[in-house]
Motif scaffolding. Structure first.
Motif, mmCIF file in Angstrom:
data_model
loop_
_atom_site.group_PDB
_atom_site.id
_atom_site.type_symbol
_atom_site.label_atom_id
_atom_site.label_comp_id
_atom_site.label_asym_id
_atom_site.label_seq_id
_atom_site.Cartn_x
_atom_site.Cartn_y
_atom_site.Cartn_z
ATOM 1 N N LYS A 224 51.747 29.780 -21.127
ATOM 2 C CA LYS A 224 52.152 29.055 -22.338
ATOM 3 C C LYS A 224 51.094 27.989 -22.594
ATOM 4 C CE LYS A 224 57.138 29.394 -21.844
ATOM 5 N NZ LYS A 224 57.925 28.803 -20.768
ATOM 6 N N CYS A 225 50.391 28.164 -23.675
ATOM 7 C CA CYS A 225 49.364 27.185 -24.000
ATOM 8 C C CYS A 225 49.538 26.771 -25.450
ATOM 9 C CB CYS A 225 47.965 27.773 -23.849
ATOM 10 S SG CYS A 225 47.567 28.198 -22.157
ATOM 11 N N SER A 226 49.389 25.495 -25.723
ATOM 12 C CA SER A 226 49.428 25.072 -27.117
ATOM 13 C C SER A 226 48.501 23.896 -27.293
ATOM 14 C CB SER A 226 50.838 24.702 -27.527
ATOM 15 O OG SER A 226 51.196 23.496 -26.927
ATOM 16 N N HIS A 227 48.026 23.761 -28.498
ATOM 17 C CA HIS A 227 47.220 22.579 -28.785
ATOM 18 C C HIS A 227 47.482 22.142 -30.207
ATOM 19 C CE1 HIS A 227 44.476 24.925 -31.223
ATOM 20 N NE2 HIS A 227 44.450 25.826 -30.260
ATOM 21 N N GLY A 228 47.323 20.881 -30.425
ATOM 22 C CA GLY A 228 47.476 20.341 -31.765
ATOM 23 C C GLY A 228 46.362 19.346 -31.995
ATOM 24 N N PHE B 146 36.529 14.395 -30.182
ATOM 25 C CA PHE B 146 37.293 14.934 -29.050
ATOM 26 C C PHE B 146 37.051 16.423 -28.980
ATOM 27 C CE2 PHE B 146 40.968 17.221 -27.389
ATOM 28 C CZ PHE B 146 41.026 16.689 -26.115
ATOM 29 N N ASN B 147 36.716 16.871 -27.810
ATOM 30 C CA ASN B 147 36.553 18.298 -27.601
ATOM 31 C C ASN B 147 37.227 18.655 -26.291
ATOM 32 O OD1 ASN B 147 35.455 20.892 -26.993
ATOM 33 N ND2 ASN B 147 33.941 20.492 -28.580
ATOM 34 N N GLY B 148 38.308 19.385 -26.390
ATOM 35 C CA GLY B 148 39.067 19.674 -25.175
ATOM 36 C C GLY B 148 39.128 21.163 -24.929
ATOM 37 N N LYS B 149 38.680 21.544 -23.783
ATOM 38 C CA LYS B 149 38.697 22.966 -23.468
ATOM 39 C C LYS B 149 39.676 23.238 -22.332
ATOM 40 C CE LYS B 149 35.570 26.705 -22.167
ATOM 41 N NZ LYS B 149 34.169 27.094 -22.082
ATOM 42 N N VAL B 150 40.470 24.256 -22.529
ATOM 43 C CA VAL B 150 41.365 24.697 -21.462
ATOM 44 C C VAL B 150 40.975 26.127 -21.122
ATOM 45 C CG1 VAL B 150 43.747 25.207 -20.810
ATOM 46 C CG2 VAL B 150 43.248 23.206 -22.234
ATOM 47 N N LEU B 151 40.667 26.324 -19.882
ATOM 48 C CA LEU B 151 40.285 27.646 -19.411
ATOM 49 C C LEU B 151 41.368 28.143 -18.452
ATOM 50 C CD1 LEU B 151 38.185 29.934 -18.866
ATOM 51 C CD2 LEU B 151 37.087 28.393 -17.243
ATOM 52 N N TYR C 90 49.139 22.151 -22.306
ATOM 53 C CA TYR C 90 49.472 21.536 -23.581
ATOM 54 C C TYR C 90 48.421 20.481 -23.899
ATOM 55 C CZ TYR C 90 52.044 18.967 -27.115
ATOM 56 O OH TYR C 90 52.406 18.341 -28.277
ATOM 57 N N GLN C 91 47.969 20.501 -25.118
ATOM 58 C CA GLN C 91 46.907 19.567 -25.493
ATOM 59 C C GLN C 91 47.155 19.006 -26.879
ATOM 60 O OE1 GLN C 91 42.883 20.818 -26.982
ATOM 61 N NE2 GLN C 91 42.323 20.418 -24.875
ATOM 62 N N GLN C 92 46.938 17.716 -27.031
ATOM 63 C CA GLN C 92 47.161 17.076 -28.325
ATOM 64 C C GLN C 92 46.055 16.059 -28.578
ATOM 65 O OE1 GLN C 92 50.002 17.723 -30.272
ATOM 66 N NE2 GLN C 92 49.166 16.399 -31.862
ATOM 67 N N SER C 93 45.448 16.144 -29.746
ATOM 68 C CA SER C 93 44.419 15.167 -30.124
ATOM 69 C C SER C 93 44.733 14.625 -31.505
ATOM 70 C CB SER C 93 43.045 15.843 -30.110
ATOM 71 O OG SER C 93 42.190 15.276 -31.074
ATOM 72 N N GLN C 94 44.734 13.318 -31.633
ATOM 73 C CA GLN C 94 45.026 12.710 -32.938
ATOM 74 C C GLN C 94 44.029 11.607 -33.237
ATOM 75 O OE1 GLN C 94 49.097 11.328 -32.968
ATOM 76 N NE2 GLN C 94 49.887 13.325 -32.383
ATOM 77 N N SER D 226 37.456 16.730 -34.107
ATOM 78 C CA SER D 226 38.346 17.112 -33.015
ATOM 79 C C SER D 226 38.362 18.624 -32.909
ATOM 80 C CB SER D 226 39.743 16.575 -33.312
ATOM 81 O OG SER D 226 40.641 17.038 -32.342
ATOM 82 N N LYS D 227 38.121 19.089 -31.710
ATOM 83 C CA LYS D 227 38.083 20.536 -31.545
ATOM 84 C C LYS D 227 38.728 20.960 -30.232
ATOM 85 C CE LYS D 227 34.883 24.396 -31.229
ATOM 86 N NZ LYS D 227 33.549 24.707 -30.722
ATOM 87 N N PRO D 228 39.876 21.603 -30.325
ATOM 88 C CA PRO D 228 40.473 22.153 -29.118
ATOM 89 C C PRO D 228 39.922 23.558 -28.882
ATOM 90 C CG PRO D 228 42.060 22.115 -30.933
ATOM 91 C CD PRO D 228 40.723 21.818 -31.517
ATOM 92 N N GLU D 229 39.780 23.904 -27.630
ATOM 93 C CA GLU D 229 39.292 25.254 -27.308
ATOM 94 C C GLU D 229 40.170 25.839 -26.214
ATOM 95 O OE1 GLU D 229 34.976 26.181 -26.427
ATOM 96 O OE2 GLU D 229 34.846 24.050 -26.915
ATOM 97 N N LEU D 230 40.669 27.012 -26.448
ATOM 98 C CA LEU D 230 41.463 27.684 -25.417
ATOM 99 C C LEU D 230 40.752 28.970 -25.039
ATOM 100 C CD1 LEU D 230 45.119 27.484 -26.822
ATOM 101 C CD2 LEU D 230 44.224 26.294 -24.827
#
Lengths: 438, 254
Positions: A376-380, A332-337, A348-352, A364-368
């Motif tokens: 307000k941004c958060s990721h887990g 999982f690779n989630g980018k929020v721009l 808000y982003q969550q990957s499990q 799993s790699k979140p990218e902000l």
């Protein structure tokens, strides 16, 4: 003659093959400009390798057929009985059938459309030139993505869906993709969904294979335009069997105050790469991106998302969950721009991921990337094994190890399933999840 | 019912039980009392079959069979139940689904078919009333968001659902207010009969005011150092654990 770079040798052969298959079918060849740009871009980009950051964990070349065949020219063998065999019990609404990437009106339920338009892309070029001009190929960038480029290089005849301003489509629209081939084949599909201002609709895309016994490689692109104040739910279910690889790109464009959700379920498959890109180009929008993948055997499931917040006051929410058995891999690779102008963004982003064997992997790699200051941004992101205390607790109640594990994994998966708003679809998915967890 | 002989058990090479012996006959209620760190919870975990615990010496037989050879689920199916000190929350697992799977697993072991839905629902309602458990809690995920008292009552509810032959209550009384304690005790008393046995593990004597045990054992440093009747519990309540420690030659920690 064209001089082709080594990477595009594939393409030139593909093009010949494609033209051979479709020569003389008398169909118009619109979108010549997009074809040209797609071809140029594909020639420049080639097929990505693991050296590309975006493909770091996914060796797409491995899944790419060596002997190119874009179409196994079998006569249409899919019958209404085949279509019925994939029905979702209790789900009202029409089913639209796409065989090997081609919209099949003869198998599709097209009666009583009213103001809604469901037609083939080629037909829409004539019938709805302004809409096509305004939207087709405007969102999925050929210049940045090999597979969008490859897809755009062909005049694919997928589905054009148009819901005019103010129209509420009460019943969900199911788009059933079926692969039917006797030898290794590349299947490409291309769709455009345009949802007008203040419209509402639910679209369920599902992917199956008639037999699943031959290797296939799918390259699908869906462009979705969500007009002002529109409320749209999109679902994708991938279940084509172990021999099917696919790259699936869902490109979404949201306007002011629109509410959009997309949820991707990946069950039996070979290598899968899902790109879900949502450009939020309107104020006060809601975007929800979700996914559940259950990978077994040698499956490889790679979900990549991008939420591009371009305007202020929007909320985005992502939940992706993976259950990885055996030698399978989940990514999982989630980018929020969040762009400069996109103040008051809540993202808000969550990957499990749950890994169930020593040989299973989950990355799993979140990218902000945030350029606005009032957000307000958060990721887990968590990857782990199954909770041993929970497992033990179940077993002390007489529940077998296997049943306990399935019970816990089912609960883990349920967080995603409960985001599905259509009950019959939820029941259908739960039944399939039960089988996959067995 | 249960015979433990010279049981030695370790966690990560650290010996906690150091020669524990206990005999529980059908219909008997045994209380095991002891200070913190005496090995009470280890005993509960070993009996239920938790994997982190290694038995280095001694035997445990349950209904004549070697308990240590059985997987946790086999123990449960044979009629052993553990009420957890800290019941585990199972987010997303519905209480109904959980108990249905449990009840039917145990029934299958006894050669009985699945319970039908109507019967099952009736049983759930009956047993929930048995421990004054709010029916709404049954609609929720197992233990999720339950208060401490609700969790303990839910354990007794599960015990009633599974109808065990030997129930081990691991500090079920700790953290319970007096009303909840009464409810839990009433549940246990209602289930008491000549066939069913209980091992009540507790730090305090309070629960034993409501559930009067046949035997009280004092566990200290991994061994039962004193056994007696219910009066032993009162003696402990009066004098604390120090006199026992003294009798056993332990330094008293002030």
């Amino acid at each position: 003659m064209l001089t082709l770079k080594p990477t595009s040798d594939f393409y030139s052969r593909a093009l010949l093959e494609y033209d051979r298959v479709f020569s003389g079918d008398g169909a118009p060849r619109p979108f010549a400009d997009l074809r040209r740009r797609g071809r140029d871009a594909f020639e420049a980009l080639g097929i990505p390798t693991k050296r590309d950051e975006e493909w770091k964990h996914t060796d797409i070349r491995k899944a790419f057929p060596s002997d190119v065949s874009f179409f196994d020219p079998v006569a249409l063998r899919i019958t209404l009985d085949d279509v019925a065999s994939h029905s979702i019990p209790g789900l009202d609404g029409r089913t639209i059938v796409v065989v090997n990437g081609v919209f099949e009106p003869s198998l599709s339920e097209l009666d009583g459309l009213g103001e809604i338009v469901i037609t083939s892309l080629r037909a829409s070029a004539d019938a709805h030139p302004e809409l096509m001009q305004a939207h087709f190929g405007r969102y999925a960038e050929v210049g940045e993505n090999s597979f969008v480029a490859l897809n755009s290089a062909f005049d694919l005849d997928g589905v054009f869906l148009y819901v005019p301003d103010g129209v509420i489509v009460e019943q969900p629209i199911r788009i059933l993709h079926v692969i039917d081939a006797d030898k290794e084949v590349i299947v490409q599909s291309r769709h455009l969904f345009v949802f007008g201002q203040n419209s509402q609709a639910r679209v369920i895309e599902t992917h199956h294979a008639r037999t699943g016994s031959v290797n296939s490689f799918g390259n699908h692109v869906t462009e979705i335009v969500v007009g002002r104040d529109a409320v749209i739910d999109h679902y994708r279910v991938e279940d084509e069997g172990d021999n099917a690889a696919q790259v699936n790109t869902t490109q979404v464009y949201q306007q002011d105050r629109s509410v959009f959700s997309t949820t991707t379920f990946t069950f039996a498959s070979g290598l899968v790469r899902n790109n879900v890109n949502v450009v939020v180009d309107g104020e006060h929008c809601e975007s929800s991106l979700n996914g559940l993948y259950i990978a077994r055997g040698d499956q490889h499931v790679d979900n990549r998302t991008l939420v591009d917040h371009a305007k202020p006051g929007c909320n985005s929410n992502e939940l992706y969950k993976g259950i990885i058995y055996d030698r399978a891999t989940g990514v999982f690779n989630g980018k929020v721009l969040v762009r400069r102008a996109a103040q008051q963004t809540n993202a808000y982003q969550q990957s499990q991921g749950v890994v169930l064997s020593d040989d299973a992997d989950h990355y799993s790699k979140p990218e902000l990337e945030i350029f606005a200051d009032d957000v307000k941004c958060s990721h887990g992101s968590t990857t782990g094994e199954i909770d041993l205390d929970a497992l033990f607790y179940c077993r002390t109640r007489g529940i077998s190890f296997e049943d306990a594990r399935a019970l816990l994994l089912y609960a883990f998966a349920h967080d995603v399933v409960k985001r599905v708003k259509l009950e019959p679809l939820r029941d259908w998915l739960n039944a399939r999840i039960d089988e996959r967890l067995d | 019912m249960l015979t433990i002989r010279n049981l030695h058990a370790s966690v990560e090479d650290h010996e906690i039980l150091k020669g524990l012996s206990l005999e529980v006959k059908p219909g008997e209620v045994h209380a095991i009392m002891g200070p913190n760190g005496s090995g009470k919870s280890t005993l509960a975990c070993v009996l239920a079959g938790k994997e982190d615990y290694e038995i280095t010496e001694g035997t445990i037989t349950f209904k004549g069979e070697d308990l240590t050879e059985m997987a946790p689920e086999e123990r449960a199916r044979e009629g052993l139940f553990l009420a957890f000190q800290y019941p585990v929350e199972l987010p997303g697992v519905s209480t109904m689904q959980f108990l249905k799977t449990a009840v039917n697993s145990i029934r299958a072991h006894r050669g009985q078919g699945d319970m039908n839905v109507a019967e099952f629902l009736k049983l759930m309602r009956e047993k929930a009333d048995f421990v004054n458990l709010d029916h709404k809690l049954m609609q929720r995920s197992v233990n999720e968001g339950f208060s401490g008292g609700e969790k303990k009552r839910a354990e007794i509810f599960q015990m009633a659902m599974l109808d065990p032959q030997l129930a081990i209550l691991d500090e079920t009384d700790s953290g319970l207010d007096i009303d909840a304690l009464r409810v839990v005790a009433a549940g246990v008393n209602k289930m008491r009969n000549s066939e069913r046995s209980f091992v009540i593990i507790t730090h305090y004597q309070r629960l034993l005011n409501f559930v009067v045990p046949d035997f009280v054992h004092i566990l200290l440093d991994g061994r039962i150092v004193k056994s007696g009747g219910p009066e032993l519990a009162f003696e402990l309540e009066d004098k604390g654990y120090d006199w026992i420690k003294e009798e056993n030659g332990e330094a008293i920690v002030a």
